[in-house]
Write a protein that holds these residues in place. Sequence first.
Motif, PDB file in Angstrom:
ATOM      1  N   GLU A  93      19.886  79.224  47.230  1.00  0.00           N
ATOM      2  CA  GLU A  93      20.830  79.142  46.130  1.00  0.00           C
ATOM      3  C   GLU A  93      20.874  77.713  45.582  1.00  0.00           C
ATOM      4  N   PRO A  94      21.051  77.550  44.261  1.00  0.00           N
ATOM      5  CA  PRO A  94      21.052  76.207  43.682  1.00  0.00           C
ATOM      6  C   PRO A  94      22.113  75.267  44.264  1.00  0.00           C
ATOM      7  N   MET A  95      23.329  75.787  44.555  1.00  0.00           N
ATOM      8  CA  MET A  95      24.354  74.905  45.117  1.00  0.00           C
ATOM      9  C   MET A  95      23.978  74.419  46.502  1.00  0.00           C
ATOM     10  N   ALA A  96      23.338  75.256  47.280  1.00  0.00           N
ATOM     11  CA  ALA A  96      22.890  74.833  48.606  1.00  0.00           C
ATOM     12  C   ALA A  96      21.780  73.801  48.480  1.00  0.00           C
ATOM     13  N   ALA A  97      20.886  73.996  47.500  1.00  0.00           N
ATOM     14  CA  ALA A  97      19.828  73.019  47.269  1.00  0.00           C
ATOM     15  C   ALA A  97      20.425  71.674  46.850  1.00  0.00           C
ATOM     16  N   LEU A  98      21.447  71.714  45.996  1.00  0.00           N
ATOM     17  CA  LEU A  98      22.095  70.477  45.568  1.00  0.00           C
ATOM     18  C   LEU A  98      22.778  69.790  46.736  1.00  0.00           C
ATOM     19  N   ARG A  99      23.453  70.556  47.580  1.00  0.00           N
ATOM     20  CA  ARG A  99      24.103  69.981  48.759  1.00  0.00           C
ATOM     21  C   ARG A  99      23.085  69.244  49.626  1.00  0.00           C
ATOM     22  N   VAL A 212      30.515  63.102  48.630  1.00  0.00           N
ATOM     23  CA  VAL A 212      30.017  63.926  47.530  1.00  0.00           C
ATOM     24  C   VAL A 212      29.382  65.203  48.061  1.00  0.00           C
ATOM     25  N   THR A 213      28.686  65.103  49.181  1.00  0.00           N
ATOM     26  CA  THR A 213      28.131  66.308  49.795  1.00  0.00           C
ATOM     27  C   THR A 213      29.243  67.293  50.134  1.00  0.00           C
ATOM     28  N   GLY A 214      30.362  66.777  50.658  1.00  0.00           N
ATOM     29  CA  GLY A 214      31.502  67.633  50.953  1.00  0.00           C
ATOM     30  C   GLY A 214      32.104  68.239  49.705  1.00  0.00           C
ATOM     31  N   GLY A 215      32.128  67.467  48.611  1.00  0.00           N
ATOM     32  CA  GLY A 215      32.623  67.996  47.349  1.00  0.00           C
ATOM     33  C   GLY A 215      31.767  69.150  46.849  1.00  0.00           C
ATOM     34  N   TYR A 336      25.159  77.242  36.646  1.00  0.00           N
ATOM     35  CA  TYR A 336      26.410  76.811  36.031  1.00  0.00           C
ATOM     36  C   TYR A 336      27.281  75.994  36.989  1.00  0.00           C
ATOM     37  N   THR A 337      27.439  76.481  38.203  1.00  0.00           N
ATOM     38  CA  THR A 337      28.271  75.738  39.162  1.00  0.00           C
ATOM     39  C   THR A 337      27.623  74.424  39.575  1.00  0.00           C
ATOM     40  N   PRO A 338      26.296  74.360  39.806  1.00  0.00           N
ATOM     41  CA  PRO A 338      25.684  73.056  40.047  1.00  0.00           C
ATOM     42  C   PRO A 338      25.904  72.063  38.901  1.00  0.00           C
ATOM     43  N   ILE A 339      25.915  72.561  37.665  1.00  0.00           N
ATOM     44  CA  ILE A 339      26.193  71.680  36.527  1.00  0.00           C
ATOM     45  C   ILE A 339      27.636  71.180  36.592  1.00  0.00           C
ATOM     46  N   PHE A 340      28.541  72.048  36.995  1.00  0.00           N
ATOM     47  CA  PHE A 340      29.932  71.653  37.240  1.00  0.00           C
ATOM     48  C   PHE A 340      29.946  70.496  38.240  1.00  0.00           C
ATOM     49  N   ALA A 341      29.192  70.632  39.324  1.00  0.00           N
ATOM     50  CA  ALA A 341      29.134  69.572  40.338  1.00  0.00           C
ATOM     51  C   ALA A 341      28.513  68.301  39.781  1.00  0.00           C
ATOM     52  N   MET A 342      27.491  68.457  38.950  1.00  0.00           N
ATOM     53  CA  MET A 342      26.831  67.307  38.346  1.00  0.00           C
ATOM     54  C   MET A 342      27.832  66.468  37.563  1.00  0.00           C
ATOM     55  N   SER A 343      28.712  67.130  36.832  1.00  0.00           N
ATOM     56  CA  SER A 343      29.742  66.429  36.083  1.00  0.00           C
ATOM     57  C   SER A 343      30.841  65.894  36.984  1.00  0.00           C
ATOM     58  N   ARG A 344      31.360  66.760  37.869  1.00  0.00           N
ATOM     59  CA  ARG A 344      32.527  66.422  38.683  1.00  0.00           C
ATOM     60  C   ARG A 344      32.230  65.359  39.734  1.00  0.00           C
ATOM     61  N   ALA A 345      30.964  65.130  40.053  1.00  0.00           N
ATOM     62  CA  ALA A 345      30.630  64.069  41.016  1.00  0.00           C
ATOM     63  C   ALA A 345      31.223  62.740  40.574  1.00  0.00           C
ATOM     64  N   GLY A 346      31.231  62.483  39.261  1.00  0.00           N
ATOM     65  CA  GLY A 346      31.838  61.247  38.772  1.00  0.00           C
ATOM     66  C   GLY A 346      33.309  61.159  39.117  1.00  0.00           C
ATOM     67  N   GLY A 347      34.022  62.272  39.018  1.00  0.00           N
ATOM     68  CA  GLY A 347      35.433  62.299  39.383  1.00  0.00           C
ATOM     69  C   GLY A 347      35.636  62.156  40.880  1.00  0.00           C
ATOM     70  N   TRP A 348      34.796  62.825  41.673  1.00  0.00           N
ATOM     71  CA  TRP A 348      34.910  62.698  43.131  1.00  0.00           C
ATOM     72  C   TRP A 348      34.771  61.238  43.544  1.00  0.00           C
ATOM     73  N   ILE A 349      33.765  60.586  42.990  1.00  0.00           N
ATOM     74  CA  ILE A 349      33.520  59.183  43.340  1.00  0.00           C
ATOM     75  C   ILE A 349      34.707  58.319  42.930  1.00  0.00           C
ATOM     76  N   ALA A 350      35.246  58.559  41.739  1.00  0.00           N
ATOM     77  CA  ALA A 350      36.388  57.779  41.271  1.00  0.00           C
ATOM     78  C   ALA A 350      37.594  57.945  42.188  1.00  0.00           C
TER      79      ALA A 350
END
Length: 382
Positions: A93-99, A212-215, A336-350
Amino acid sequence: MADDLKKGLEGVLVAESKLSSIDGDAGRLIYRGYSIQDLAEGASYEEVLYLLWHGHLPDEAELEEFTASLTEEREVSDDVLATMERLADAGEEPMAALRTAVSMFSAAEPERDADPEDLEATLRQGRRITAKIPTALAAFERYRLGEDPVDPDSELGLAANFLYMLTGEQPDDIAAETFDQALILHADHGLNASTFTSMVIGSTMADIYSAVTGGVAALSGPLHGGANQDVMEVLIEIDESDLDHREWVEQANDEGRRIPGFGHRVYNVKDPRANILQQRSEELAENGESKWYDYTTTIEQFLSEEQGLTEHGIAPNVDFYSGSVYYQLGIPIDMYTPIFAMSRAGGWIAHVLEYQEDNRLIRPRARYTGDNDLEFVPLEDR
């Protein structure tokens, strides 16, 4: 009062933040004092990242330097690419690959031995993560298609470059602007499950790669991410149905089916991000296929006027329109959800950086409801 049980920590204040604020009754979202409408219409995703990480919007010189620093960090290692290829071949799954990818990024981190309390080093690491996620995601999708990855284009911004790496073709201005806007809208949203997960990990002073991995892991759950995919699957079902889309909505309602993309834990009115994406969906429809926009507006109109759901605090959320927007941009549904993570990573880091400025280990309690005073029986007598 201290012993009151708050399932899911709902309504419990655990931190103070200057990053984002949500007014659920007014349907208002702000990032560091700026309305989401103003940022979506006037800023780029890079500007919003700078705002979240540095506390103010950049001037031209600051933005140029910041964008260059992100651009030069886009490349991922051969090991990451090889792993993305293996996972794609295995049907992961793409989210698992991103993790997996985010966790692997740390192996090539030039500052991985930095002091965890060195927040400037953490910010630089976070910048590298944010720059590399689009490259890893696009490579994974290319491998799934049996194609070679497309190298990043240093002349393109983060949003346009992702679409280019995904498809091999430079996006037109409307597609690039729409996707950039979608990234802005998803960059931060208070202490949602994935952001809080990242903060909990960060509170242990673990590295930002772990946070970020946890996010990503938290966002992969269907109760947090994935609703935009569910929306698009419903729209495709409507499209493949023998019924007119208005008839389909009425029949689904009669059958008691829940339409995804409606309702939110915070908003009691229409999500302001949904309003913005609805406008972009309409613009894409004017320059291409209009049926997806027609389907979404019909559903919203029926549920709001016929059923009065908006009067009961159940209105469209950001996922209701982001799904069709991504589909109109040619993005695969399970990305779609990996793209959500791609964007939200900036917020997680902040949020991790903000919390670590005055860090305290996050350590809530649980009320014990088990047995007491059981008599221990030796193994041979059990």
